[in-house]
Design a protein around this motif. Structure first.
Motif, PDB file in Angstrom:
ATOM      1  N   GLY A  69      -6.660 -23.089 -23.815  1.00  0.00           N
ATOM      2  CA  GLY A  69      -6.771 -21.742 -25.166  1.00  0.00           C
ATOM      3  C   GLY A  69      -5.599 -22.429 -25.936  1.00  0.00           C
ATOM      4  N   MET A  70      -5.412 -21.648 -26.915  1.00  0.00           N
ATOM      5  CA  MET A  70      -4.766 -22.128 -27.870  1.00  0.00           C
ATOM      6  C   MET A  70      -4.810 -21.332 -29.256  1.00  0.00           C
ATOM      7  SD  MET A  70      -5.195 -25.468 -30.657  1.00  0.00           S
ATOM      8  CE  MET A  70      -6.290 -25.994 -29.854  1.00  0.00           C
ATOM      9  N   ALA A  71      -2.942 -20.900 -29.229  1.00  0.00           N
ATOM     10  CA  ALA A  71      -2.232 -20.028 -30.536  1.00  0.00           C
ATOM     11  C   ALA A  71      -2.311 -21.071 -31.633  1.00  0.00           C
ATOM     12  CB  ALA A  71      -1.144 -20.639 -29.935  1.00  0.00           C
ATOM     13  N   VAL A  72      -3.078 -20.674 -33.004  1.00  0.00           N
ATOM     14  CA  VAL A  72      -3.228 -21.369 -33.992  1.00  0.00           C
ATOM     15  C   VAL A  72      -2.494 -20.550 -35.305  1.00  0.00           C
ATOM     16  CG1 VAL A  72      -4.494 -22.415 -35.076  1.00  0.00           C
ATOM     17  CG2 VAL A  72      -4.992 -22.756 -33.680  1.00  0.00           C
ATOM     18  N   PRO A  73      -1.914 -21.195 -36.219  1.00  0.00           N
ATOM     19  CA  PRO A  73      -2.279 -19.773 -37.266  1.00  0.00           C
ATOM     20  C   PRO A  73      -2.993 -20.377 -38.925  1.00  0.00           C
ATOM     21  CG  PRO A  73       0.300 -22.346 -36.812  1.00  0.00           C
ATOM     22  CD  PRO A  73      -1.790 -22.911 -35.996  1.00  0.00           C
ATOM     23  N   GLY A  74      -2.944 -19.537 -39.588  1.00  0.00           N
ATOM     24  CA  GLY A  74      -3.998 -18.986 -40.184  1.00  0.00           C
ATOM     25  C   GLY A  74      -4.778 -18.530 -40.082  1.00  0.00           C
ATOM     26  N   TYR A  75      -6.112 -18.637 -40.257  1.00  0.00           N
ATOM     27  CA  TYR A  75      -7.275 -17.236 -40.113  1.00  0.00           C
ATOM     28  C   TYR A  75      -8.307 -17.925 -39.784  1.00  0.00           C
ATOM     29  CZ  TYR A  75     -11.759 -14.803 -41.327  1.00  0.00           C
ATOM     30  OH  TYR A  75     -12.497 -14.250 -41.145  1.00  0.00           O
ATOM     31  N   MET A  76      -8.859 -17.238 -37.879  1.00  0.00           N
ATOM     32  CA  MET A  76      -9.954 -17.944 -37.574  1.00  0.00           C
ATOM     33  C   MET A  76     -10.841 -17.450 -37.249  1.00  0.00           C
ATOM     34  SD  MET A  76      -7.569 -19.499 -34.813  1.00  0.00           S
ATOM     35  CE  MET A  76      -6.193 -19.411 -36.556  1.00  0.00           C
ATOM     36  N   ASN A  77     -12.127 -17.384 -37.074  1.00  0.00           N
ATOM     37  CA  ASN A  77     -13.535 -16.961 -36.104  1.00  0.00           C
ATOM     38  C   ASN A  77     -12.537 -17.085 -35.004  1.00  0.00           C
ATOM     39  OD1 ASN A  77     -15.285 -15.835 -35.507  1.00  0.00           O
ATOM     40  ND2 ASN A  77     -16.723 -15.944 -37.097  1.00  0.00           N
ATOM     41  N   SER A  78     -12.632 -16.511 -33.875  1.00  0.00           N
ATOM     42  CA  SER A  78     -12.065 -17.358 -32.702  1.00  0.00           C
ATOM     43  C   SER A  78     -13.604 -16.837 -31.632  1.00  0.00           C
ATOM     44  CB  SER A  78     -11.124 -15.661 -31.681  1.00  0.00           C
ATOM     45  OG  SER A  78     -11.821 -14.847 -31.728  1.00  0.00           O
ATOM     46  N   ALA A  79     -14.107 -16.087 -32.492  1.00  0.00           N
ATOM     47  CA  ALA A  79     -16.007 -16.127 -31.934  1.00  0.00           C
ATOM     48  C   ALA A  79     -16.388 -18.022 -31.918  1.00  0.00           C
ATOM     49  CB  ALA A  79     -16.625 -15.069 -32.279  1.00  0.00           C
ATOM     50  N   THR A  80     -16.391 -18.337 -33.091  1.00  0.00           N
ATOM     51  CA  THR A  80     -17.053 -19.385 -33.236  1.00  0.00           C
ATOM     52  C   THR A  80     -15.871 -21.266 -33.414  1.00  0.00           C
ATOM     53  OG1 THR A  80     -16.979 -19.407 -35.621  1.00  0.00           O
ATOM     54  CG2 THR A  80     -18.506 -18.125 -34.945  1.00  0.00           C
ATOM     55  N   GLY A  81     -14.365 -20.601 -32.729  1.00  0.00           N
ATOM     56  CA  GLY A  81     -14.155 -22.005 -32.419  1.00  0.00           C
ATOM     57  C   GLY A  81     -13.307 -22.435 -34.178  1.00  0.00           C
ATOM     58  N   VAL A  82     -13.851 -22.229 -35.429  1.00  0.00           N
ATOM     59  CA  VAL A  82     -13.512 -22.356 -36.761  1.00  0.00           C
ATOM     60  C   VAL A  82     -12.513 -21.828 -37.520  1.00  0.00           C
ATOM     61  CG1 VAL A  82     -14.696 -23.020 -39.113  1.00  0.00           C
ATOM     62  CG2 VAL A  82     -16.139 -23.229 -37.300  1.00  0.00           C
ATOM     63  N   VAL A  83     -11.500 -22.902 -37.163  1.00  0.00           N
ATOM     64  CA  VAL A  83     -10.225 -22.690 -38.537  1.00  0.00           C
ATOM     65  C   VAL A  83     -10.473 -21.977 -40.079  1.00  0.00           C
ATOM     66  CG1 VAL A  83      -8.159 -23.218 -39.417  1.00  0.00           C
ATOM     67  CG2 VAL A  83      -8.998 -23.538 -36.528  1.00  0.00           C
ATOM     68  N   VAL A  84     -10.640 -20.640 -40.487  1.00  0.00           N
ATOM     69  CA  VAL A  84     -11.428 -20.590 -41.465  1.00  0.00           C
ATOM     70  C   VAL A  84     -10.730 -21.741 -42.215  1.00  0.00           C
ATOM     71  CG1 VAL A  84     -12.243 -19.422 -42.676  1.00  0.00           C
ATOM     72  CG2 VAL A  84     -12.630 -18.291 -40.247  1.00  0.00           C
ATOM     73  N   ARG A  85      -9.352 -20.982 -42.346  1.00  0.00           N
ATOM     74  CA  ARG A  85      -8.150 -21.193 -43.544  1.00  0.00           C
ATOM     75  C   ARG A  85      -7.024 -21.628 -42.891  1.00  0.00           C
ATOM     76  NH1 ARG A  85      -5.352 -19.101 -48.065  1.00  0.00           N
ATOM     77  NH2 ARG A  85      -4.558 -20.896 -49.577  1.00  0.00           N
ATOM     78  N   TRP A  86      -6.062 -23.084 -43.075  1.00  0.00           N
ATOM     79  CA  TRP A  86      -4.871 -22.724 -42.582  1.00  0.00           C
ATOM     80  C   TRP A  86      -3.936 -23.394 -43.318  1.00  0.00           C
ATOM     81  CZ3 TRP A  86      -2.179 -26.251 -38.125  1.00  0.00           C
ATOM     82  CH2 TRP A  86      -1.132 -25.925 -38.653  1.00  0.00           C
TER      83      TRP A  86
END
Length: 319
Positions: A69-86
């Motif tokens: 499991g991971m905490a990631v800065p920025g905006y992401m779509n957790s359902a797709t696993g894609v970091v949309v923007r950091w």
């Protein structure tokens, strides 16, 4: 064979990794430096190495690690696993889950770091006795997360729960997001320092000059609180103003979501009851439904810098 889970808290200067037993027992944690210079591919490679090294240091074969499991800065779509923007790392539409899964062979779940910290507090920290709670972090910025009926609320496509960017003063101070009057511009440690410096320049007799050794560059988020505790009127004025702004934001959140508790984290929360006692009174006065009928606790978060890794574990476990 006993199974394990790895929780990662990815930040702009370091990534913390922690190995947990399935029951949530933290076995070991360590960190590695991070930098935008590593690029997406280099950063993910570091994260994969961190996972393997964390397990190895605990004497656990990596095959026994069930998920990450991971905490990631920025905006992401957790359902797709894609970091949309950091923005800080220049990432856009990066397939973080897919890439880390390919490098480790483990299922991976991600969410915004503030959301994950809220999940950690809800499951293992000050919020574990509540089904619904909010975490509001008062640091360089203002972040947080929302837990409803024991589950993390992220909003549509993971874009919700931006607590710091709720407007509390229309046409107010300019925020880093480009809008005016956000909660962050009035209640972050950055905002508190800015207010303190301004008030000090209006009053050369305030004790805050002595506390800051006569230099504005020595002012920090504690300066006004220290002065107020010593009976300084200007320091108390700053504390009162800060509390009032924070109370507006918390009352707005409570009136919409009505959690059982609001948990405060970040450096400013370390002021303890000198902050919390007046804050509770100020919030309760602004509630649509009185706390006499629907109780609302306002308490300090308890996990500190470990909230992210605990939340990442909870995320991976589906708690």
């Amino acid at each position: 064979m006993e199974k394990y889970i790895i929780g990662i808290d990815l930040g702009g200067m370091s990534a913390k990794g922690a190995l947990f037993k399935e029951d949530g027992t933290l076995m070991i944690k360590q960190s590695v430096p991070t930098s935008p210079r590593d690029g997406f591919e280099g950063t993910v490679a570091k994260l994969a190495d961190l996972c393997r090294e964390t397990a190895a240091r605990a004497g656990v074969d990596f095959s026994a690690v069930e998920s990450i499991g991971m905490a990631v800065p920025g905006y992401m779509n957790s359902a797709t696993g894609v970091v949309v923007r950091w923005a800080n790392f220049g990432w856009e539409n990066q397939p973080l889950v897919e890439k880390l899964n390919a490098l480790t062979g483990k299922p991976v779940k991600i969410s915004n770091d503030a959301n994950v910290a809220a999940l950690g507090e809800a499951k293992f920290g000050a919020g574990k006795q509540y089904q619904s709670c909010l975490l509001v972090t008062l640091g360089t910025g203002v972040g947080g997360g929302i837990i409803v009926d024991g589950k993390l609320f992220e909003g549509y496509m993971g874009a919700g729960a931006e607590i710091g960017h709720m407007v509390i003063c229309e046409g107010g101070e300019l925020c880093t997001c480009g809008r005016h009057g956000c909660l962050e511009t009035y209640t972050s440690a950055t905002a508190l320092i800015r207010l303190t410096k301004w008030k000090m320049q209006l009053d050369l007799t305030t004790k805050m000059w002595e506390i800051a050794e006569g230099k504005l560059e020595n002012v920090d988020g504690k300066t006004a609180f220290v002065a107020a505790r010593q009976g300084d009127a200007r320091g108390q004025e700053i504390v009162n103003e800060y509390v009032e702004h924070l109370a507006v934001g918390l009352a707005n959140l409570a009136n919409v979501l009505r959690p059982e508790a609001i948990l405060l984290g970040g450096g400013v929360s370390n002021e303890g009851e000198f902050l919390f006692a007046p804050l509770r009174k100020a919030v309760w006065k602004k509630l649509y439904t009185s706390e006499k009928y629907v109780p609302l606790k306002i308490e300090k978060a308890s996990l500190g810098n470990d909230a992210g890794v605990y939340g990442a574990f909870a995320l991976a476990r589906g708690l």
